[in-house]
Design an enzyme around this catalytic site. Structure first.
Site, mmCIF file in Angstrom:
data_model
loop_
_atom_site.group_PDB
_atom_site.id
_atom_site.type_symbol
_atom_site.label_atom_id
_atom_site.label_comp_id
_atom_site.label_asym_id
_atom_site.label_seq_id
_atom_site.Cartn_x
_atom_site.Cartn_y
_atom_site.Cartn_z
ATOM 1 N N CYS A 8 -1.021 3.697 -6.366
ATOM 2 C CA CYS A 8 -1.920 3.105 -5.364
ATOM 3 C C CYS A 8 -2.147 1.680 -5.826
ATOM 4 C CB CYS A 8 -3.238 3.865 -5.311
ATOM 5 S SG CYS A 8 -4.504 3.024 -4.306
ATOM 6 N N CYS A 34 0.859 -1.183 0.000
ATOM 7 C CA CYS A 34 0.000 0.000 0.000
ATOM 8 C C CYS A 34 0.895 1.232 0.000
ATOM 9 C CB CYS A 34 -0.871 -0.045 1.252
ATOM 10 S SG CYS A 34 -1.891 1.405 1.518
HETATM 11 N N1 DGL Z 1 -3.966 0.512 -1.698
HETATM 12 C C1 DGL Z 1 -3.622 1.708 -1.140
HETATM 13 C C2 DGL Z 1 -2.430 2.451 -1.695
HETATM 14 O O1 DGL Z 1 -1.636 1.855 -2.354
HETATM 15 C C3 DGL Z 1 -4.457 2.491 -0.216
HETATM 16 C C4 DGL Z 1 -5.790 2.870 -0.599
HETATM 17 C C5 DGL Z 1 -6.546 3.505 0.512
HETATM 18 O O2 DGL Z 1 -6.895 2.800 1.447
HETATM 19 O O3 DGL Z 1 -6.787 4.712 0.423
HETATM 20 O O4 DGL Z 1 -2.275 3.615 -1.475
#
Ligand code: DGL
Length: 275
Positions: A189, A76
């Site tokens: 993301c 993430c």
């Molecule tokens: N998958 C996430 C990222 O790479 C986070 C998304 C979220 O929860 O806002 O930033």
């Protein structure tokens, strides 16, 4: 007692985004076991404060360590940006792999001198991102158009990846980048690779390469395991377990989505970078 070699790899995300990284890890390291922890009850992270995100991620790390993992992939960008320095300080003995926006390879590869970055509000507004951009892009004369993809994480979480509304949102975020001449699009993301079919439609016949960091992250994970002598000796396919803060039904949806993504995209991973 199990040796560390046969311990699972831990992987953590706010929700379904980690699937894009998980799929590459199990493709490159098929004999490893993986425990995937999703903080579904608190997803999305993108609009939260650093303190909140850090506290949430810390809980996920504790759960994964309780599962006996040998390494933790913070799959993430938002959680990495907010919390990885704290995690490394609090658990100096634990190996963490983090994700940072792939600005460097995009800036090196662009021919137009313009690069688009699509991340969460937290990531694109962070000091870490500002520094990365300055160091690897603006510092060498590359323009970066960074956009917060508000609503996109929710689209993935609710299974609306391929709806006209989601495509419209993507159009709103990506079209200005294309109009400015961007020929590289960094997916900053981990949820966003799950939107790839809709992203492709928005780009259409225009020249824009989409950068997904999954393959590089999986390679980096493999390298770290090799360096430490922690790669499994098993020759059978490793099992993946899915768990998290959400309901049993949500975890089952995550597992099913992960399997679907793996089948659909395993051979499609294109461009890559290091975190
Ligand atoms: N998958 C996430 C990222 O790479 C986070 C998304 C979220 O929860 O806002 O930033």
């Amino acid at each position: 007692m199990r040796s560390l070699k046969d311990s699972p790899i831990g992987l953590l995300d706010s929700g379904m985004g980690g699937i894009s990284i998980w799929a590459e890890i199990v493709r490159q390291l098929p004999c490893e076991e993986v425990v995937y922890w999703a903080d579904t009850a608190h997803c999305p992270y993108g609009g939260r404060s650093r303190e909140e995100i850090t506290a949430l991620v810390r809980k996920g790390v504790e759960v994964l360590l309780g599962e006996g993992v040998k390494l933790i992939v913070i799959a993430c960008n938002t959680a990495t940006t907010a919390a990885i320095a704290t995690l490394r300080a609090e658990w100096p003995e634990v190996l963490f792999v983090g994700l940072e926006p792939a600005v460097k390879p995009a800036a090196q590869a662009t021919r137009s001198g313009v690069v688009g970055v699509l991340g969460t509000a937290y990531t694109v507004n962070s000091e870490m991102f500002r520094q990365t951009t300055e160091r690897y892009a603006t510092g060498i004369g590359v323009r970066v158009i960074a956009t917060a993809g508000n609503g996109l994480v929710e689209a993935v979480e609710t299974g609306c990846e391929d709806t006209p509304q989601t495509e419209q949102l993507l159009h709103r975020y990506i079209e200005p980048m294309l109009e400015a001449g961007a020929d590289e699009l960094v997916l900053a993301c981990t949820h966003f690779p799950l939107l790839r079919p809709a992203i492709r439609r928005v780009i259409g016949g225009r020249k824009m390469r989409v950068i997904d960091p999954a393959a590089a992250i999986a390679r980096h994970t493999a390298e770290l395991l090799r360096e430490h002598g922690w790669q499994t000796d098993r020759t059978s396919i490793g099992r993946s377990r899915f768990m998290g803060s959400g309901s049993a039904e949500e975890i089952e949806r995550l597992r099913a989505r992960a399997e679907r993504y793996r089948t659909q995209y395993a051979d499609e991973q294109t461009e890559v970078t290091e975190a």
